[in-house]
Write a protein that holds these residues in place. Sequence first.
Motif, PDB file in Angstrom:
ATOM      1  N   THR A 198      -7.191  -7.776   2.762  1.00  0.00           N
ATOM      2  CA  THR A 198      -7.741  -6.703   2.032  1.00  0.00           C
ATOM      3  C   THR A 198      -8.998  -6.221   2.743  1.00  0.00           C
ATOM      4  N   LEU A 256      -5.605   5.868 -11.111  1.00  0.00           N
ATOM      5  CA  LEU A 256      -5.024   4.782 -11.748  1.00  0.00           C
ATOM      6  C   LEU A 256      -5.779   3.696 -12.206  1.00  0.00           C
ATOM      7  N   CYS A 257      -5.779   3.155 -13.399  1.00  0.00           N
ATOM      8  CA  CYS A 257      -6.656   1.903 -13.421  1.00  0.00           C
ATOM      9  C   CYS A 257      -5.943   1.044 -14.656  1.00  0.00           C
ATOM     10  N   VAL A 290      -8.690   7.505  -7.230  1.00  0.00           N
ATOM     11  CA  VAL A 290      -7.194   7.152  -7.473  1.00  0.00           C
ATOM     12  C   VAL A 290      -7.307   7.395  -9.008  1.00  0.00           C
ATOM     13  N   GLU A 321      -1.223  -5.148  -4.567  1.00  0.00           N
ATOM     14  CA  GLU A 321      -1.624  -3.764  -4.231  1.00  0.00           C
ATOM     15  C   GLU A 321      -2.764  -3.641  -4.334  1.00  0.00           C
ATOM     16  N   PHE A 340       0.880  -1.284   0.211  1.00  0.00           N
ATOM     17  CA  PHE A 340       0.076   0.023   0.008  1.00  0.00           C
ATOM     18  C   PHE A 340       0.738   1.248  -0.033  1.00  0.00           C
ATOM     19  N   ASN A 341       0.485   2.151  -1.037  1.00  0.00           N
ATOM     20  CA  ASN A 341       1.268   3.460  -1.102  1.00  0.00           C
ATOM     21  C   ASN A 341       0.453   4.298  -0.697  1.00  0.00           C
ATOM     22  N   ASN A 347      -4.846  -8.399 -12.793  1.00  0.00           N
ATOM     23  CA  ASN A 347      -5.498  -7.282 -12.061  1.00  0.00           C
ATOM     24  C   ASN A 347      -6.932  -7.457 -12.216  1.00  0.00           C
ATOM     25  N   TYR A 395      -6.264  -0.942  -4.865  1.00  0.00           N
ATOM     26  CA  TYR A 395      -6.386   0.436  -5.226  1.00  0.00           C
ATOM     27  C   TYR A 395      -7.900   0.669  -5.777  1.00  0.00           C
ATOM     28  N   ARG A 417      -0.729   7.940  -2.446  1.00  0.00           N
ATOM     29  CA  ARG A 417      -1.648   7.847  -3.673  1.00  0.00           C
ATOM     30  C   ARG A 417      -3.010   6.977  -3.378  1.00  0.00           C
ATOM     31  N   GLN A 418      -3.112   6.066  -2.458  1.00  0.00           N
ATOM     32  CA  GLN A 418      -4.236   5.404  -2.186  1.00  0.00           C
ATOM     33  C   GLN A 418      -5.338   5.678  -1.169  1.00  0.00           C
TER      34      GLN A 418
END
Length: 250
Positions: A47, A22-23, A20, A88, A6-7, A115, A90, A10-11
Amino acid sequence: MFKIFFNPTRQMPTALGLVVVLCFTLSAPTQAVAQADGGKPEFIATTQRWLDNAVSNIRPAGAAPLRMEVAVGELDSRLRLAPCARIEPYIPVGTRLWGKTRLGLRCLEGSAKWNVFLPVTVRAYGLAWVVQGNVAPGAVLTEADAIEAEVDWAEEASPIVSNASQWVGQVASRALATGQAVRQGMIKPAQVFQAGTQVRVVAQGAGFQVTSDGQALSAGVVGQAARVRMDNGRVMSGVVLDGRTVRLEL
């Protein structure tokens, strides 16, 4: 053993509606992923903890702290995910952690990058105004039309109206039934005068204010624009302040 990466820069959502940017697309790995007890992938429990932490600080504007609950759904049973050492979570573009939504999970370290999207339901319990008795469309709401009770703020997309002053005197935009939380999509401002009504026009400018009379050329709704014919025949547009006052900004 799977690890959730986990960042926080940005998350983590810090307010309702944060998304966020990103996709990624869904890949199609064929190897089986390790299963925990009960047949679910091992990363589901991690999660769940990530989501519980992510929603803990969500608080809509004007709301008291809400009791948040997160229910994690199941991945499509047809998926066969390759083992992954680092996963990760997101928030996909255009979604938010509110109501029925989804969380993205992507493999960062594994034999095959993948993903997937996990269905999630976020509930936010807190006090709100709840309709008591049936209210007909077009009826003006009074204090007797709602009482405070605990509801799920995230049950519908339309925001809760938390302050009684914001709905008392408003008009029901559709039929309302007992038990419904008062939301913005259910009410609209009341009409306070009709076209042809004599109104007071207040013209304001830098350091001055002038009051005169006029005739409304359109219906007046508090907070919305209305057209007025002044005594000299000039037609102006201003904002309706109350049942007989229109303000012009010069």
